[in-house]
Design a protein around this motif. Structure first.
Motif, PDB file in Angstrom:
ATOM      1  N   LEU A  69       7.553   8.636  -8.657  1.00 44.49           N
ATOM      2  CA  LEU A  69       6.271   8.672  -7.985  1.00 44.49           C
ATOM      3  C   LEU A  69       6.544   8.559  -6.495  1.00 44.49           C
ATOM      4  O   LEU A  69       7.237   7.630  -6.053  1.00 44.49           O
ATOM      5  N   GLU A  70       6.045   9.500  -5.733  1.00 42.93           N
ATOM      6  CA  GLU A  70       6.258   9.496  -4.298  1.00 42.93           C
ATOM      7  C   GLU A  70       4.927   9.663  -3.580  1.00 42.93           C
ATOM      8  O   GLU A  70       4.050  10.381  -4.057  1.00 42.93           O
ATOM      9  N   MET A  71       4.814   8.998  -2.450  1.00 46.26           N
ATOM     10  CA  MET A  71       3.630   9.138  -1.602  1.00 46.26           C
ATOM     11  C   MET A  71       4.110   9.406  -0.185  1.00 46.26           C
ATOM     12  O   MET A  71       5.065   8.793   0.279  1.00 46.26           O
ATOM     13  N   ARG A  72       3.420  10.311   0.491  1.00 46.91           N
ATOM     14  CA  ARG A  72       3.748  10.649   1.870  1.00 46.91           C
ATOM     15  C   ARG A  72       2.493  10.604   2.728  1.00 46.91           C
ATOM     16  O   ARG A  72       1.419  10.962   2.270  1.00 46.91           O
ATOM     17  N   GLU A  73       2.674  10.172   3.950  1.00 43.51           N
ATOM     18  CA  GLU A  73       1.603  10.208   4.953  1.00 43.51           C
ATOM     19  C   GLU A  73       2.268  10.536   6.281  1.00 43.51           C
ATOM     20  O   GLU A  73       2.992   9.712   6.841  1.00 43.51           O
ATOM     21  N   GLY A  74       2.065  11.754   6.740  1.00 39.07           N
ATOM     22  CA  GLY A  74       2.751  12.191   7.954  1.00 39.07           C
ATOM     23  C   GLY A  74       4.247  12.154   7.731  1.00 39.07           C
ATOM     24  O   GLY A  74       4.752  12.702   6.755  1.00 39.07           O
ATOM     25  N   ASN A  75       4.968  11.448   8.605  1.00 39.01           N
ATOM     26  CA  ASN A  75       6.418  11.342   8.436  1.00 39.01           C
ATOM     27  C   ASN A  75       6.832  10.072   7.693  1.00 39.01           C
ATOM     28  O   ASN A  75       8.011   9.737   7.642  1.00 39.01           O
ATOM     29  N   LYS A  76       5.872   9.364   7.086  1.00 37.48           N
ATOM     30  CA  LYS A  76       6.168   8.159   6.302  1.00 37.48           C
ATOM     31  C   LYS A  76       6.250   8.536   4.829  1.00 37.48           C
ATOM     32  O   LYS A  76       5.556   9.429   4.362  1.00 37.48           O
ATOM     33  N   PHE A  77       7.096   7.799   4.100  1.00 35.74           N
ATOM     34  CA  PHE A  77       7.364   8.153   2.714  1.00 35.74           C
ATOM     35  C   PHE A  77       7.747   6.894   1.942  1.00 35.74           C
ATOM     36  O   PHE A  77       8.451   6.028   2.455  1.00 35.74           O
ATOM     37  N   ILE A  78       7.269   6.789   0.705  1.00 40.83           N
ATOM     38  CA  ILE A  78       7.699   5.724  -0.197  1.00 40.83           C
ATOM     39  C   ILE A  78       7.786   6.322  -1.599  1.00 40.83           C
ATOM     40  O   ILE A  78       6.995   7.202  -1.948  1.00 40.83           O
ATOM     41  N   GLY A  79       8.743   5.865  -2.371  1.00 42.98           N
ATOM     42  CA  GLY A  79       8.892   6.376  -3.725  1.00 42.98           C
ATOM     43  C   GLY A  79       9.440   5.313  -4.657  1.00 42.98           C
ATOM     44  O   GLY A  79      10.120   4.388  -4.227  1.00 42.98           O
ATOM     45  N   VAL A  80       9.101   5.439  -5.935  1.00 42.05           N
ATOM     46  CA  VAL A  80       9.697   4.617  -6.990  1.00 42.05           C
ATOM     47  C   VAL A  80      10.245   5.570  -8.037  1.00 42.05           C
ATOM     48  O   VAL A  80       9.655   6.625  -8.308  1.00 42.05           O
ATOM     49  N   TYR A  81      11.383   5.189  -8.632  1.00 39.75           N
ATOM     50  CA  TYR A  81      12.087   6.085  -9.543  1.00 39.75           C
ATOM     51  C   TYR A  81      12.568   5.315 -10.769  1.00 39.75           C
ATOM     52  O   TYR A  81      12.918   4.138 -10.668  1.00 39.75           O
ATOM     53  N   PRO A  82      12.622   5.979 -11.911  1.00 37.06           N
ATOM     54  CA  PRO A  82      13.160   5.317 -13.103  1.00 37.06           C
ATOM     55  C   PRO A  82      14.598   4.857 -12.853  1.00 37.06           C
ATOM     56  O   PRO A  82      15.378   5.553 -12.205  1.00 37.06           O
ATOM     57  N   SER A  83      14.929   3.665 -13.349  1.00 37.25           N
ATOM     58  CA  SER A  83      16.275   3.128 -13.161  1.00 37.25           C
ATOM     59  C   SER A  83      16.500   1.986 -14.143  1.00 37.25           C
ATOM     60  O   SER A  83      15.547   1.343 -14.591  1.00 37.25           O
ATOM     61  N   ASP A  84      17.743   1.730 -14.457  1.00 33.56           N
ATOM     62  CA  ASP A  84      18.090   0.587 -15.295  1.00 33.56           C
ATOM     63  C   ASP A  84      18.343  -0.661 -14.463  1.00 33.56           C
ATOM     64  O   ASP A  84      18.557  -1.741 -14.999  1.00 33.56           O
ATOM     65  N   THR A  85      18.366  -0.511 -13.124  1.00 29.64           N
ATOM     66  CA  THR A  85      18.599  -1.640 -12.228  1.00 29.64           C
ATOM     67  C   THR A  85      17.452  -1.746 -11.242  1.00 29.64           C
ATOM     68  O   THR A  85      16.656  -0.827 -11.083  1.00 29.64           O
TER      69      THR A  85
END
Length: 155
Positions: A69-85
């Motif tokens: 899941l990723e969200m962007r606003e202008g040049n800002k960005f945040i994401g979360v990704y599946p992981s075991d850690t």
């Protein structure tokens, strides 16, 4: 909780709570802004550890990240990704010669939050600080607790 209430400067206390492994807390405030303290999460961590953490009887419920899941606003960005850690990676490209482009990545295990993140301080520019003061934001910030970039030096 009243609908529409906006609480400022929550990032350090929320970081501290999750950083010490607390996932169920009630925070009561008598203001619309949390104290900035020294500009890091460390004082909140110290207070939480001093008060103590109690295990609850019920099993924890977890949110499993099944897809990115990723969200962007202008040049800002945040994401979360599946992981075991549980890990965090961070990049900044700040237009100032003392900061510029930096990256950071850490696995959040075995006390690494306390060693690598809790003491990280907020920084900003004099212009931004003046703008916040105009709107009553960061009103608890004391000059000695601010990392301010000015020209080609820290002040």
């Amino acid at each position: 909780m009243k609908k529409g209430v906006f609480i400022s400067t929550t990032e350090h206390v929320l970081s501290a709570i999750i950083g010490v492994g607390v996932d169920n807390a009630i925070i009561e405030l008598d203001n619309l802004e949390l104290p900035i303290l020294d500009g890091s999460a460390k004082p909140f961590v110290d207070m939480i550890l001093k008060a103590g953490i109690r295990r609850q009887r019920r099993a924890r419920k977890y949110l499993k990240i099944r897809r990115e899941l990723e969200m962007r606003e202008g040049n800002k960005f945040i994401g979360v990704y599946p992981s075991d850690t549980y890990s965090v990676s961070y990049a900044i490209n700040f237009p100032h010669p003392l900061i510029g482009k930096e990256t950071f990545e850490v696995q959040l295990t075995n006390g690494s939050y306390l060693r690598h993140i809790a003491g990280a301080r907020t920084f900003g520019s004099r212009e931004r600080r003046a703008g916040h003061a105009q709107y009553g934001i960061d009103s608890g910030a004391r000059p000695r607790d601010n990392c301010i970039v000015a020209d080609a030096r820290w002040s």
